[in-house]
Design a protein around this motif. Structure first.
Motif, PDB file in Angstrom:
ATOM      1  N   LYS A 115      23.028  24.705  41.129  1.00 52.45           N
ATOM      2  CA  LYS A 115      23.441  25.906  42.066  1.00 52.45           C
ATOM      3  C   LYS A 115      24.774  25.564  42.227  1.00 52.45           C
ATOM      4  O   LYS A 115      26.291  26.417  41.923  1.00 52.45           O
ATOM      5  N   SER A 116      24.918  23.943  42.764  1.00 51.86           N
ATOM      6  CA  SER A 116      26.001  23.588  43.156  1.00 51.86           C
ATOM      7  C   SER A 116      27.022  23.711  42.388  1.00 51.86           C
ATOM      8  O   SER A 116      28.467  23.600  42.444  1.00 51.86           O
ATOM      9  N   GLU A 166      30.200  15.050  48.191  1.00 55.77           N
ATOM     10  CA  GLU A 166      29.629  15.846  48.718  1.00 55.77           C
ATOM     11  C   GLU A 166      30.618  16.858  48.795  1.00 55.77           C
ATOM     12  O   GLU A 166      30.319  18.462  49.241  1.00 55.77           O
ATOM     13  N   TYR A 167      31.934  17.579  47.847  1.00 57.12           N
ATOM     14  CA  TYR A 167      32.790  18.467  48.050  1.00 57.12           C
ATOM     15  C   TYR A 167      31.848  19.355  47.385  1.00 57.12           C
ATOM     16  O   TYR A 167      31.996  20.653  47.047  1.00 57.12           O
ATOM     17  N   LEU A 168      31.162  19.024  46.680  1.00 54.41           N
ATOM     18  CA  LEU A 168      30.470  20.262  45.922  1.00 54.41           C
ATOM     19  C   LEU A 168      28.986  20.879  46.209  1.00 54.41           C
ATOM     20  O   LEU A 168      28.406  21.533  46.301  1.00 54.41           O
ATOM     21  N   ARG A 169      29.354  20.556  48.238  1.00 54.04           N
ATOM     22  CA  ARG A 169      27.624  21.143  48.635  1.00 54.04           C
ATOM     23  C   ARG A 169      28.540  22.001  49.118  1.00 54.04           C
ATOM     24  O   ARG A 169      29.718  22.041  50.298  1.00 54.04           O
ATOM     25  N   SER A 170      27.209  22.647  49.795  1.00 53.11           N
ATOM     26  CA  SER A 170      27.900  23.798  51.460  1.00 53.11           C
ATOM     27  C   SER A 170      26.547  23.733  52.002  1.00 53.11           C
ATOM     28  O   SER A 170      25.446  23.089  51.885  1.00 53.11           O
ATOM     29  N   ALA A 171      26.846  23.865  53.246  1.00 55.58           N
ATOM     30  CA  ALA A 171      26.133  23.665  54.588  1.00 55.58           C
ATOM     31  C   ALA A 171      24.700  24.603  54.317  1.00 55.58           C
ATOM     32  O   ALA A 171      23.663  24.276  54.718  1.00 55.58           O
ATOM     33  N   ILE A 226      27.684  24.725  31.939  1.00 54.42           N
ATOM     34  CA  ILE A 226      26.905  23.569  32.902  1.00 54.42           C
ATOM     35  C   ILE A 226      25.364  23.073  32.846  1.00 54.42           C
ATOM     36  O   ILE A 226      25.832  21.929  32.729  1.00 54.42           O
ATOM     37  N   GLY A 227      25.106  24.126  33.239  1.00 54.76           N
ATOM     38  CA  GLY A 227      23.105  23.313  33.536  1.00 54.76           C
ATOM     39  C   GLY A 227      22.752  22.900  31.803  1.00 54.76           C
ATOM     40  O   GLY A 227      22.442  21.625  32.456  1.00 54.76           O
TER      41      GLY A 227
END
Ligand SMILES: Nc1ncnc2c1ncn2[C@@H]1O[C@H](COP(=O)(O)OP(=O)(O)OP(=O)(O)O)[C@@H](O)[C@H]1O
Ligand SMILES: [Mg+2]
Length: 315
Positions: free
Chosen positions: A209-210, A246-251, A181-182
């Motif tokens: 990371k996301s 947005e669906y890839l991020r965490s708060a 992925i990276g």
């Protein structure tokens, strides 16, 4: 584009490609959509003795039966209404080189029979022609994984299947090779940044990371699309987590971001999504956890457009 082979699974694919490239064997490349079947076929050709000869591709799903056959085998003058002149087909064009048959599962039984004959006898005639033409072509067929199923269901000839499938190259899903992925993301980022006139773009560690944690139902193509959009959303120097969909991020990760601190509304929207995921969409439980009323939760969901379907793939 370089074939990225950082993961053990892709190193294995690359070894198979090396071995088969050294031979003239026909190859079947299988894998889900977006796993890289096209780029694998290209690598086989480029690593083979045939690399200086032609590399011809045809999408079998895009053409109806008679058009596909006239494209593959060519035709003589007068073969059908409108054939004012003869025309060579893709087999002739690929002579000495490689012919890629994309979406092989979709060809009709009559075309399957004709294809089998060319493979077995290495000769064919143009449509409406009498003269036999001999050819030397390596065939690489591409298929989604259900080709074996098509053989079992008797919609795909087993003799043709075995002729095409002398060697199988199986492309793993991107989720099964996280180590790619990276490097893939960096390659795509450089590609799209240079197209936009930028040289050198990096991806922040939070963003990486996301990216690494997502499961990519659309495989490498989906990652490519995500990076293309992120490059456009970025400042041209660094892809930040806030440039990702947005669906890839965490708060939690958004808050840790060193480069750009998100607004309260951004955190709120992402956190509400996380809680809704956690309760599997149960609004009463979610409102309880969030410490707000159900009515208030609905208002926020509307404001942040939560609950609308998100696009998974765009092709
Ligand atoms: N290992 C890889 N290294 C670099 N780029 C890759 C790799 N795998 C896929 N890509 C890129 O991802 C995109 C999708 O790959 P490709 O078109 O080969 O998929 P596919 O399996 O043929 O999909 P489909 O079945 O939908 O045609 C392409 O832009 C390709 O260049
Ligand atoms: Mg393809």
């Amino acid at each position: 584009m370089q074939l990225v082979t950082n993961s053990a699974a892709m190193k294995n694919v690359s070894d198979v490609i090396d071995r088969v490239a050294a031979t003239d064997a026909n190859v079947l490349v299988i894998g889900e959509s977006g796993t890289g079947k096209d780029i694998a076929a290209q690598s086989i050709h480029e690593r083979s003795q045939r690399r200086d000869r032609s590399f011809v591709k045809i999408d079998c799903a895009a053409l109806p039966e008679d058009l596909l056959e006239s494209e593959l085998f060519g035709y003589e003058k007068g073969a059908f209404t409108g054939a004012f002149e003869g025309k060579p087909g893709r087999f002739e064009a690929a002579n000495g080189g490689t012919l890629v048959l994309d979406e092989i599962a979709s060809i009709s039984s009559s075309s399957q029979a004709k294809l089998l004959r060319v493979i077995e006898e290495r000769i064919f005639e143009r449509l409406g022609g009498k003269q036999s033409i001999s050819i030397d072509v390596r065939i690489i067929a591409l298929a989604n994984i259900d080709l074996k199923e098509a053989v079992r269901a008797r919609v795909f000839r087993d003799d043709l299947y075995y002729r095409l499938n002398v060697v199988t190259v199986a492309m793993p899903r991107l989720a099964e090779r996280a180590e790619d992925i990276g490097p893939l993301a960096s390659q795509f980022a450089r590609h799209f940044a240079s197209r936009g006139g930028h040289n050198g773009i990096r991806i922040s560690s939070e963003a990486l990371k996301s990216l690494a944690e997502y499961d990519y139902p659309g495989n490498v193509r989906e990652l490519r699309n995500i990076i293309e959009q992120a490059v456009m959303a970025s400042d041209g120097e660094t892809i930040e987590i806030t440039n990702l969909p947005e669906y890839l991020r965490s708060a939690a990760r958004l808050m840790q971001s060193k480069q750009r601190k998100p607004s309260l509304a951004e955190i709120e929207a992402v956190y509400i999504r996380e809680v809704l995921d956690f309760t599997r969409g149960n609004k009463t439980r979610s409102a309880e956890i969030l410490g707000i009323s159900r009515k208030n939760l609905y208002e926020k969901m509307r404001r942040y457009e939560i609950g609308k379907l998100r696009p998974l793939r765009d092709e």
